[in-house]
Scaffold this active site. Structure first.
Site, PDB file in Angstrom:
ATOM      1  N   ARG A 125      -0.739  15.797  17.474  1.00  0.00           N
ATOM      2  CA  ARG A 125      -0.721  14.336  17.447  1.00  0.00           C
ATOM      3  C   ARG A 125      -2.098  13.726  17.207  1.00  0.00           C
ATOM      4  O   ARG A 125      -2.378  12.597  17.590  1.00  0.00           O
ATOM      5  CB  ARG A 125      -0.118  13.772  18.732  1.00  0.00           C
ATOM      6  CG  ARG A 125       1.339  14.168  18.903  1.00  0.00           C
ATOM      7  CD  ARG A 125       1.962  13.524  20.103  1.00  0.00           C
ATOM      8  NE  ARG A 125       3.366  13.906  20.214  1.00  0.00           N
ATOM      9  CZ  ARG A 125       4.156  13.561  21.225  1.00  0.00           C
ATOM     10  NH1 ARG A 125       3.658  12.812  22.202  1.00  0.00           N
ATOM     11  NH2 ARG A 125       5.392  13.952  21.243  1.00  0.00           N
ATOM     12  N   LYS A 147      -8.246   7.431   4.565  1.00  0.00           N
ATOM     13  CA  LYS A 147      -6.951   7.695   3.920  1.00  0.00           C
ATOM     14  C   LYS A 147      -6.761   9.197   3.794  1.00  0.00           C
ATOM     15  O   LYS A 147      -7.629   9.908   3.290  1.00  0.00           O
ATOM     16  CB  LYS A 147      -6.896   7.085   2.518  1.00  0.00           C
ATOM     17  CG  LYS A 147      -6.670   5.591   2.466  1.00  0.00           C
ATOM     18  CD  LYS A 147      -6.467   5.209   0.998  1.00  0.00           C
ATOM     19  CE  LYS A 147      -6.300   3.729   0.829  1.00  0.00           C
ATOM     20  NZ  LYS A 147      -6.115   3.377  -0.603  1.00  0.00           N
ATOM     21  N   GLU A 189     -15.641   6.442 -10.160  1.00  0.00           N
ATOM     22  CA  GLU A 189     -15.462   5.665  -8.932  1.00  0.00           C
ATOM     23  C   GLU A 189     -16.704   4.837  -8.615  1.00  0.00           C
ATOM     24  O   GLU A 189     -16.610   3.720  -8.101  1.00  0.00           O
ATOM     25  CB  GLU A 189     -15.128   6.597  -7.762  1.00  0.00           C
ATOM     26  CG  GLU A 189     -13.767   7.279  -7.863  1.00  0.00           C
ATOM     27  CD  GLU A 189     -12.606   6.314  -7.661  1.00  0.00           C
ATOM     28  OE1 GLU A 189     -12.828   5.185  -7.166  1.00  0.00           O
ATOM     29  OE2 GLU A 189     -11.467   6.683  -7.999  1.00  0.00           O
ATOM     30  N   LYS A 249     -17.745   0.336  -0.337  1.00  0.00           N
ATOM     31  CA  LYS A 249     -16.411   0.719   0.139  1.00  0.00           C
ATOM     32  C   LYS A 249     -16.351   0.653   1.667  1.00  0.00           C
ATOM     33  O   LYS A 249     -15.340   0.222   2.234  1.00  0.00           O
ATOM     34  CB  LYS A 249     -16.047   2.124  -0.343  1.00  0.00           C
ATOM     35  CG  LYS A 249     -14.618   2.508   0.047  1.00  0.00           C
ATOM     36  CD  LYS A 249     -14.091   3.721  -0.661  1.00  0.00           C
ATOM     37  CE  LYS A 249     -12.644   3.957  -0.264  1.00  0.00           C
ATOM     38  NZ  LYS A 249     -12.064   5.157  -0.903  1.00  0.00           N
ATOM     39  N   GLU A 259      -5.587  -1.528   4.493  1.00  0.00           N
ATOM     40  CA  GLU A 259      -5.242  -1.877   3.101  1.00  0.00           C
ATOM     41  C   GLU A 259      -4.159  -2.951   3.031  1.00  0.00           C
ATOM     42  O   GLU A 259      -3.135  -2.801   2.378  1.00  0.00           O
ATOM     43  CB  GLU A 259      -4.796  -0.626   2.324  1.00  0.00           C
ATOM     44  CG  GLU A 259      -4.890  -0.811   0.825  1.00  0.00           C
ATOM     45  CD  GLU A 259      -4.671   0.502   0.068  1.00  0.00           C
ATOM     46  OE1 GLU A 259      -4.821   0.475  -1.156  1.00  0.00           O
ATOM     47  OE2 GLU A 259      -4.387   1.526   0.703  1.00  0.00           O
ATOM     48  N   ARG A 263      -8.875  -4.382   0.769  1.00  0.00           N
ATOM     49  CA  ARG A 263      -9.105  -2.974   0.435  1.00  0.00           C
ATOM     50  C   ARG A 263      -8.393  -2.569  -0.860  1.00  0.00           C
ATOM     51  O   ARG A 263      -8.738  -1.568  -1.475  1.00  0.00           O
ATOM     52  CB  ARG A 263      -8.675  -2.073   1.589  1.00  0.00           C
ATOM     53  CG  ARG A 263      -9.094  -0.625   1.382  1.00  0.00           C
ATOM     54  CD  ARG A 263      -8.945   0.224   2.617  1.00  0.00           C
ATOM     55  NE  ARG A 263      -9.225   1.608   2.329  1.00  0.00           N
ATOM     56  CZ  ARG A 263      -9.214   2.591   3.227  1.00  0.00           C
ATOM     57  NH1 ARG A 263      -8.933   2.306   4.500  1.00  0.00           N
ATOM     58  NH2 ARG A 263      -9.456   3.826   2.885  1.00  0.00           N
ATOM     59  N   ASN A 267      -8.863  -0.169  -5.548  1.00  0.00           N
ATOM     60  CA  ASN A 267      -7.873   0.468  -6.424  1.00  0.00           C
ATOM     61  C   ASN A 267      -7.945  -0.070  -7.849  1.00  0.00           C
ATOM     62  O   ASN A 267      -7.013   0.146  -8.631  1.00  0.00           O
ATOM     63  CB  ASN A 267      -6.458   0.245  -5.868  1.00  0.00           C
ATOM     64  CG  ASN A 267      -6.179   1.124  -4.667  1.00  0.00           C
ATOM     65  OD1 ASN A 267      -6.372   2.323  -4.721  1.00  0.00           O
ATOM     66  ND2 ASN A 267      -5.760   0.504  -3.568  1.00  0.00           N
ATOM     67  N   HIS A 270      -6.625   1.952 -10.718  1.00  0.00           N
ATOM     68  CA  HIS A 270      -5.756   2.985 -10.169  1.00  0.00           C
ATOM     69  C   HIS A 270      -4.276   2.761 -10.447  1.00  0.00           C
ATOM     70  O   HIS A 270      -3.510   3.716 -10.491  1.00  0.00           O
ATOM     71  CB  HIS A 270      -5.985   3.114  -8.656  1.00  0.00           C
ATOM     72  CG  HIS A 270      -7.262   3.801  -8.297  1.00  0.00           C
ATOM     73  ND1 HIS A 270      -8.494   3.325  -8.686  1.00  0.00           N
ATOM     74  CD2 HIS A 270      -7.504   4.934  -7.580  1.00  0.00           C
ATOM     75  CE1 HIS A 270      -9.442   4.131  -8.217  1.00  0.00           C
ATOM     76  NE2 HIS A 270      -8.867   5.119  -7.548  1.00  0.00           N
ATOM     77  N   HIS A 274      -3.368   5.988 -11.983  1.00  0.00           N
ATOM     78  CA  HIS A 274      -2.531   6.940 -11.253  1.00  0.00           C
ATOM     79  C   HIS A 274      -1.298   7.316 -12.053  1.00  0.00           C
ATOM     80  O   HIS A 274      -0.845   8.464 -12.014  1.00  0.00           O
ATOM     81  CB  HIS A 274      -2.117   6.357  -9.904  1.00  0.00           C
ATOM     82  CG  HIS A 274      -3.043   6.710  -8.787  1.00  0.00           C
ATOM     83  ND1 HIS A 274      -3.018   6.082  -7.561  1.00  0.00           N
ATOM     84  CD2 HIS A 274      -4.045   7.623  -8.703  1.00  0.00           C
ATOM     85  CE1 HIS A 274      -3.944   6.602  -6.776  1.00  0.00           C
ATOM     86  NE2 HIS A 274      -4.582   7.532  -7.446  1.00  0.00           N
ATOM     87  N   HIS A 286      -8.895  13.077 -11.889  1.00  0.00           N
ATOM     88  CA  HIS A 286      -8.594  11.761 -11.325  1.00  0.00           C
ATOM     89  C   HIS A 286      -9.504  10.686 -11.898  1.00  0.00           C
ATOM     90  O   HIS A 286      -9.050   9.632 -12.352  1.00  0.00           O
ATOM     91  CB  HIS A 286      -8.741  11.820  -9.800  1.00  0.00           C
ATOM     92  CG  HIS A 286      -8.676  10.482  -9.131  1.00  0.00           C
ATOM     93  ND1 HIS A 286      -7.486   9.821  -8.916  1.00  0.00           N
ATOM     94  CD2 HIS A 286      -9.656   9.683  -8.632  1.00  0.00           C
ATOM     95  CE1 HIS A 286      -7.730   8.663  -8.319  1.00  0.00           C
ATOM     96  NE2 HIS A 286      -9.037   8.556  -8.123  1.00  0.00           N
TER      97      HIS A 286
END
Length: 1616
Positions: A125, A147, A189, A249, A259, A263, A267, A270, A274, A286
């Site tokens: 957990r 993330k 990036e 960032k 997000e 945030r 992206n 992206h 993506h 990527h």
């Protein structure tokens, strides 16, 4: 621990991000002190682990105390980032009894960080973890923000959690071992972050790319950089870039950790990136996909009117500077097989699953400028907006421009921008260039000047101003021998050719190489090079003479008197003018060669040089004052003005002005007027005003108001030499100009009043494309007639309503073609402009401005012919067993063809209708009557799903004609083309209608059949991957026998053989490829040169004798209705299909499909590439075996064809007609390798100037074939001097034939001529062939084979060798060095076998040999191989003569039990006959024969005419007993009585009597008298068939059947 200086960045209130160099000891020290634990687990991948795990182990061993240190290593790459990968790590932790106090360290790139972070978030957990990213991408992106996620088949990062690391350690020293591509991957990036947040940082990234790359390319020594005092400036810069990006960032994450809004900004790029990555991973990284995504999303912002083109251009240039792709056409992407899946619909579908989305609404981060976003979150964007950006093509929706009266400026002039860039770069001081065109061309020029180290560039005012720090003419050879790539930028190529001569020498041997794309390598530069060479410059052509690439020595420009031919391009003149001040001596430039092209551009150059401090003097005649083409340029250095404002582009201004003219609206263009330097500024007054427009022009503005729609005047005569680029705009206006011209412009030669004659534009043939030809070809699609002139064209105007709609315009990668036809698209509905991105050369945002500033709606269009069509390319490993699906109109012959196909493939046949009726227990007609068509279509689609699921392998599935009526079924079929073939069975619609008029089993259509056909035709084409054309007519109720094979209608032979060839080829069971392509063999193809092949069909087999393939010169095909049309020609796909199909009726020899353009020596238009590839795809669909593709076609189209080719093979060819090609040059080797990369076969064709050129060619081939990966190569020289090369060439030598109307190429020889020459050269020694047997004196075999040898020019002889036994004479013959082969007849068919080294499978099964073939072993020794062709002669005779109504014989009868009976039984088994009856008067002999073939279902017959167990009567009868042993007299003694009941089968059949004499045996006579629909075959016919096969086994050549057959029958008739 040694002292370490780290830079700390705060995130979420903690300084947990630590940045520095060589931090491993610092990391371990910090973790063990601040994160106490019983267990530390380091997870990494094998790539990183091998480099760094030992160092971590050493540091932990020194500090860990009682704690454990464990390591776990996973496989590198995205595949580890999965549910399974996560479970494996968790199992490792559990196995090692890790508890909640465990600290996990993620050492690696983004995959490791995401995966390990998700493990940490869920294990026990949640346990503590530390990010130690080793790639730049992970450092600045995935490691920061918490993330974590894994991938699923549905998309990336869809399952995960937010779980913040305790620390993020950024050790920039890790980047020293990072591959350069991975570093660029991470820089995407970094650029992204600066683009959304910090313009100052972005500007730094723009200008310091070389320095930043240098920071990772110089390894640090002795831990340099660990402390600030040991850090180099490059290290400081790198750390600053990384920490700055991370800081942005971290700030955003601190504000919006989960997000929910802000945030989302990180992206940027992206959403689309993506989606691209989901298709292209793992081939593309990527960051590379995000880089493309950023440009595309910036274009979305530009389309919305939020972002300027300046910003898009800056972003694009910055990404390029770090070696990142910026478009889907980047070769790194377009060359990938998976790139074919990058359809707009596919990408939009993937984008549906995006975490930023709100339900179905897609969200994209929209830039408003560099360093800022439109909203502080992602913005909702409509699908159609995204689709327009992604689409390859567009269409302008016709209408009245809503922004009228329009007031706008066009982008800066390309001509002035390029000149200003070069002048400022060569000048001294700083110059600020305003309104510079942001385009591909100017970017190319800037990049080249940077490579030459001639200037420095910076941006101000958000990119609106370019600051040029001039280098005063100091230039250097590019570093590391880097070539300067110019794409298709003609202006840059011509200017830089002279610029490169100014480069200073640094060391001996250095040279500057400038090159471009395929089209640039065709564009001329010879006159400029000739002038510079004559002046002392050292310039070499590296490939074709007169074109790029060039190699230029840094020797300086001599100067003094320079002569230049200026009749091709004014850019040659400007190139020398601009560089002349830096020559060693003052320059006098004299222009020669007649009329100078585009004088206004020369004047522009001179005017701009004056602004930059150098005054050019143009000489004049002292007596007349007439200006001469002589210019004097003093030595000097340009002095840069503080600021230079670049005029708007006058050529570009013609498009919005023309839209006003054609739509009857008003448009004002600012910054272009009568004072312009550009000749095209005259377009409004000299073209539009005479066409009926109202024109107001001041010094700085031009306003045009068009007449009412449809009221434009023709121009009559117009000389556009001063504004040549504008002729395309004038041409599209002239297409709809129907009112007569003004009186002073009226043509006086009787031309129609709707004629516009444009002259003075000859130079437009050597622009981005042949623009004159392009306009003629594309206007023709609209139905507009034109006429090409020596220096222009005529256009004949038509009323707007008469122009064709729905035209797809090919743009030839030419910006001016695209923008010109967008003008026509503003009034002609559904006009599609392909290659929309070609406008980026001069007006990148044209389509956006068309909508936002002019007010015409623009829609994106996906080109279905590339992406939407079903594919004939499937994985070939297991696909050869994938079931074949047949579609087509009811009555097209799907059942007949399907059953034949199933038989030849030995697969099962399934009829969907029969399956439907079995499942629903009701007929189709009744089901429709009871439930309606809608219910039937739904049930039919379910049946389709079931059939594909249950019978997906080794079945031929015939579907109902209406299966394509529903979108769902069409989607299923299109998806299936990726697994197996979907074949459209095509039949003449008249035959279909005739059949449907008699057919009653299916429900009526309720509408005319022709309407149904027209509706379904495009759906059939959309869903199929292949087409089989069926002209049999067998589905009519007449049941008539096949027509004679010499008639126009195909015979059953051709149908059965073609079905076998086609389906074996497309499934890959037995691809119909030429076996003689193997190493050590010779192969040939016949070049057909007919405009219409059909009249020559009766002679095709004779012409094709000996060859391995037939080439169809598609460019020479011409429909009979167009025979009177001269010049280049594009045959329709329907006509080509008909020709290929007609040829297939006559031969199963592989076909070569060739489209040769005019410049390649053919008749196809040079710039009809789209049409050419439509024909190539037609060839694939028709199952053509070989497709000849010139490597000069565009790479994208070639790769697309390769991806779709299925089992067809590509011949990659290159032709040089100039005579300047040298086979020992690097150019030829480069062309070979280019073709090698593309094709299955390489074809290179040159021109011989002498005999030695043929030997040079031969040596080249030997050298290329010595390579391990060598492919078959066709290499020949054209012309009479090149005939030797045709003789020596071993792969697919092109040959002609005396019956052909003309040779396909000069110097072409016939097959027989080449064989004779080879014999004379000692390459084809004469061989002796024999017939072994006794008695053989009357054998027809010598006639058969000697006739064939003579016809083909083979030097061999066939003789009789009659002996009493297989003894010494035969042994001597077969061991002689000149032994070529032998036929064997009774009584030696079994006796010969002990002499043989090996037997074929057929000979072993039959137990007899009738053919002996000498073969070479791998070690060079000879072996004797025995085969049997008797059975093939019998089989082919049956197949040729069997009635069409008999798909597969149920029963056959063999009379006799001797050696020939064995061959007969074997042939029947191969044919698939279910029941073979055997009759022999001596039963024991028959029983022995039955035992020989246990796999054949043989039933003994006691009495002829009485069949065992009341079985079916035979439809094939083969008699192997002498004719004298048979009789039609029931009471004759010592003979076999032949009853009429033998021929009781109502369907008819075929009867073969193997006896040679008499010509009419009792059996054949009986068949002719009593047998209804029975065909008879004489023994000599079987002899011929088996002899043809023997001949092929010996020689590898197809026998000339017609000639041989005629001669054999002639001799037979004389002896009968």
């Amino acid at each position: 621990m040694a002292h370490v200086d780290v830079r700390k960045v705060s995130i979420l209130g903690k300084e947990s991000i630590h940045c520095g160099f060589h931090l491993i000891s610092y990391i371990v020290e910090t973790v063990t002190k601040t994160l106490p634990s019983s267990t530390y687990v380091l997870v990494t991948d094998t790539n990183v682990g091998n480099l760094y795990v030992p160092a971590f182990q050493t540091e932990f061993d020194a500090r860990k105390g009682q704690a454990r240190f464990l390591t776990y290593v996973v496989a590198p790459g995205e595949t580890s980032k999965s549910r399974e990968g996560k479970a494996e790590i968790e199992d490792f932790l559990l196995l090692n009894k890790c508890t909640r106090d465990t600290v996990i360290l993620a050492l690696g790139g983004g995959v490791i960080g995401d995966l390990v972070g998700f493990v940490a978030a869920t294990f026990m957990r949640g346990v503590r973890f530390v990010q130690i990213p080793t790639t730049l991408l992970a450092m600045v992106d995935s490691s920061v923000g918490g993330k974590t996620a894994i991938d699923t088949p549905h998309g990336k990062n869809l399952i995960g959690a937010f779980w913040q690391p305790e620390y993020i350690f950024i050790d920039a020293a890790f980047l020293e071992t990072l591959p350069a591509r991975e570093f660029s991957n991470g820089m995407a990036e970094v650029i992204k972050t600066a683009a959304i947040w910090d313009e100052k940082e972005f500007a730094s990234l723009e200008s310091r790319a070389a320095e930043i790359f240098a920071a990772i390319q110089t390894p640090s020594v002795n831990f340099a950089g660990r402390t600030e005092s040991t850090r180099s400036p490059a290290q400081q810069l790198l750390l600053s870039v990384i920490a700055g990006s991370i800081g942005v960032k971290a700030h955003i994450v601190t504000i919006d950790e989960r997000e929910t809004g802000l945030r989302n900004l990180v992206n940027f790029g992206h959403t689309i990136g993506h989606a691209i990555e989901a298709v292209l991973t793992p081939a593309m990284l990527h960051g590379e996909c995000v880089a493309v995504g950023m440009v595309l999303e910036a274009e979305v912002a530009r389309q919305l009117g939020v972002l300027s083109q300046v910003a898009v251009g800056r972003l694009t240039r910055c990404l390029k500077a770090y070696n990142l792709p910026v478009s889907l056409s980047d070769p790194r992407i377009s060359s990938l097989p998976t790139a074919r899946s990058l359809s707009v619909s596919k990408l939009l579908d993937i984008m549906k699953i995006d975490k930023k989305n709100s339900g179905p609404q897609k969200k994209i981060v929209i830039l408003s400028r560099i360093g800022a976003t439109y909203e502080p979150k992602a913005t909702v964007v409509a699908d159609k907006v995204i689709a327009k950006t992604l689409s390859e093509a567009v269409k302008v929706v016709p209408g009245t421009p809503s922004k009228s009266p329009i007031r706008m400026a066009t982008p800066g002039s390309k001509s002035i921008s390029n000149r200003a860039l070069l002048l400022a770069a060569l000048g001294t001081g700083t110059c600020r260039l305003k309104n510079l065109l942001h385009s591909d061309d100017t970017q190319v020029m800037m990049n080249a000047l940077v490579e030459l180290q001639g200037a420095k560039f910076d941006w101000e005012d958000g990119g609106e101003t370019l600051v040029v720090n001039g280098g005063a003419g100091a230039l250097s050879v590019p570093r590391d021998g880097k070539e300067i790539y110019l794409g298709n930028a003609g202006t840059a190529a011509r200017f830089l050719t002279t610029v490169c001569t100014l480069v200073q020498t640094q060391s001996s041997g250095q040279r500057t190489v400038i090159t471009g794309n395929a089209r640039m390598k065709q564009r001329p530069i010879g006159p400029l090079v000739d002038a510079l060479r004559a002046n002392g410059s050292s310039i070499e052509y590296l490939e074709s003479q007169g074109c790029l690439p060039l190699s230029i020595a840094p020797a300086g420009l001599k100067g003094a008197h320079i002569q230049l031919a200026a009749s091709v391009s004014s850019q040659y003149v400007s190139s020398i003018l601009l560089c002349a001040p830096y020559a060693a001596e003052p320059v006098t430039l004299e222009l020669t060669g007649g009329q100078v092209i585009s004088q206004p551009y020369i004047d522009m150059t001179i005017a701009m040089m004056k602004t930059f401090g150098i005054e050019v003097v143009r000489e004049s005649d002292p007596q007349t004052g007439k200006l001469l083409d002589v210019y004097r340029i003093p030595k000097g250095v340009y002095r840069n003005p503080v600021e230079y404002n670049i005029e708007s582009d006058a050529s570009s201004a013609t498009y919005p002005l023309a839209i006003a003219a054609i739509t009857g609206t008003t448009c004002t263009i600012t910054n272009i007027g009568s004072a312009s330097l550009q000749g095209d500024a005259r377009f409004a007054k000299e073209v539009l005003e005479p066409m009926g427009c109202k024109v107001i022009q001041t010094e700085t503005e031009t306003t045009v108001t068009g007449p009412p729609v449809g009221q434009l005047r023709a121009l009559g005569l117009v000389d556009m030499e001063p504004m040549t680029d504008a002729f395309l705009t004038a041409s599209v206006l002239a297409a709809v100009a129907t009112r007569p011209p003004l009186p002073e412009r009226t043509l006086q030669d009787g031309s129609n009043p709707n004629t516009t004659r444009i002259i003075g534009i000859a130079n437009q043939r050597v622009k981005e494309c042949n623009r004159i030809k392009a306009m003629i070809d594309e206007l023709a699609k609209f139905g507009v007639e034109t006429l090409e002139l020596d220096d222009g064209l005529e256009v004949y105007g038509k009323p707007i309503e008469e122009l064709k709609q729905g035209v797809s315009v090919h743009c030839y990668d030419d910006h001016r073609v695209a923008m010109a036809f967008s003008v026509l698209g503003s009034i002609i509905k559904e006009t599609i402009i392909e290659e929309k991105r070609c406008v980026e050369k001069t007006w990148p945002n044209w389509w956006d401005d068309l909508e936002n500033k002019i007010g015409l709606e623009v829609e994106g269009v996906e080109l279905s012919f590339i992406h939407g069509a079903a594919s004939a390319s499937r994985p070939t490993d297991d696909s050869s067993r994938a079931s074949v699906v047949l579609i087509g109109m009811r009555g097209s012959g799907k059942t007949f063809i399907g059953k034949l196909a199933a038989s030849t493939l030995r697969w099962q046949f399934v009829d969907a209708d029969a399956y439907f009726e079995q499942k629903h227990q009701i007929g189709v007609r009744e089901f429709v009557q009871k439930n309606g068509w809608s219910a039937f279509r739904e049930a039919e689609t379910e049946i389709l799903k079931e059939l594909l699921e249950q019978n997906g392998r080794e079945h031929v599935i015939s579907l109902g004609g209406g299966i394509v009526e529903t979108p769902t079924a069409r989607d299923i079929l299109k998806a299936y083309t990726q697994k197996g073939p979907v074949v459209h069975i095509v039949r003449e619609i008249d035959e279909v209608i005739s059949y449907l008029g008699e057919e009653t089993a299916r429900p009526g259509y309720g509408e005319p059949v022709i309407d149904v056909f027209k509706r379904r035709a495009p759906w059939f084409a959309e869903c199929c991957s292949y087409e089989f054309v069926n002209y049999t007519g067998v589905l009519t109720s007449s049941g008539a026998l096949a027509e004679n094979d010499t008639k126009a209608a195909p015979s059953l032979l051709s149908v059965r053989d073609e079905v076998s060839r086609f389906f074996n080829h497309i499934t890959g069971q037995r691809p119909n490829l030429a076996p003689n392509l193997a190493k050590g063999k010779r192969s040939y193809f016949l070049c057909l040169t007919y405009p219409d092949i059909t009249p020559a069909l009766p002679y095709v087999q004779d012409m094709a004798a000996g060859v391995d393939a037939i080439e169809v010169r598609v460019d020479l095909l011409r429909s009979p209705k167009d025979f009177d049309k001269l010049g280049p020609y594009v045959p329709s796909t329907n006509y080509v299909t008909e020709q290929i199909t007609a040829l297939r009726h006559k031969t199963s020899v592989p076909l070569i499909f060739t489209v040769r353009t005019v410049s390649q020596g053919g008749q196809f238009p040079d710039h009809s590439e789209k049409e050419a590839f439509e024909l190539f795809f037609t060839a694939v669909r028709l199952g053509v075996e070989y497709i000849d593709v010139e490597i000069s076609w565009s790479e994208k189209n070639i790769q697309d064809l390769i991806a779709h080719k299925g089992h067809s093979q590509i011949i990659a060819s290159w032709h040089d007609w100039s005579g300047n090609m040298h086979w020992d040059s690097k150019l030829v080797e480069a062309k070979y390798h280019a073709a090698h990369d593309i094709g299955d076969i390489v074809k290179l064709v040159g021109k011989a100037n002498g005999l030695e050129d043929n030997f040079a060619l031969h040596n080249f081939v030997l050298r290329m074939q010595a390579a391990r990966d060598a492919k078959p190569i066709i290499a020949i020289n054209m012309g009479v001097e090149g005939q030797m090369s045709r003789i020596l060439n071993s792969t697919f030598s092109p040959v002609t034939h005396p019956l052909l109307p003309s040779k396909a190429a000069p110097g072409q020889l016939s097959f027989a001529q080449i064989q004779t020459a080879l014999h004379l050269l000692g390459q084809l020694p004469a061989k002796k062939f024999y017939l072994f047997g006794n008695p053989i004196a009357h054998s027809m075999s010598p006639t058969l084979h000697n006739t064939a040898f003579e016809a083909l020019g083979l030097p061999h002889k066939y003789e009789l060798l009659q002996t009493e036994a297989v003894g010494e004479e035969i042994k001597t013959a077969v061991t002689s060095p000149d032994f070529g082969g032998a036929s064997v007849t009774i009584p030696f068919k079994r006796d010969i076998m002990p002499l043989l080294d090996a037997l074929s499978e057929d000979a072993e099964a039959i137990g007899a040999v009738n053919t002996v073939i000498p073969r070479k072993r791998e070690d060079g020794s000879l072996m004797l191989y025995g085969d049997n062709t008797d059975w093939r002669g019998i089989l082919q005779s049956i197949r040729r003569s069997l009635p069409q109504s008999i798909l597969q014989p149920e029963a056959a009868l063999v009379i006799g039990a001797g050696g020939t009976s064995r061959a007969a039984i074997y042939a029947l088994w191969k044919l698939g006959v279910k029941n073979v009856y055997l009759f022999n008067r001596t039963r024991t002999s028959a029983e022995t024969l039955v035992a020989t073939f246990p796999e054949v279902h043989i039933k003994l017959v006691d009495e002829l005419g009485v069949w065992p167990n009341d079985g079916p009567a035979p439809t094939v009868i083969v008699s192997t007993v002498p004719a004298s042993a048979t009789s039609l007299d029931r009471f004759a003694t010592d003979t076999l009585y032949l009853p009429a009941s033998l021929f009781a089968a109502s369907t008819g059949g075929v009867v073969i009597d193997m006896a040679y004499k008499p010509a009419e045996t009792p059996l054949l006579a009986l068949a002719m008298n009593v047998g209804k629909n029975w065909r008879t075959v004489m023994g000599v016919e079987v002899l011929l068939e088996q002899g043809y096969d023997q001949f092929h086994l010996w020689t590898g050549r197809h026998c000339p059947k017609g000639i041989v057959s005629d001669r054999v029958w002639q001799v037979y008739s004389m002896s009968a």
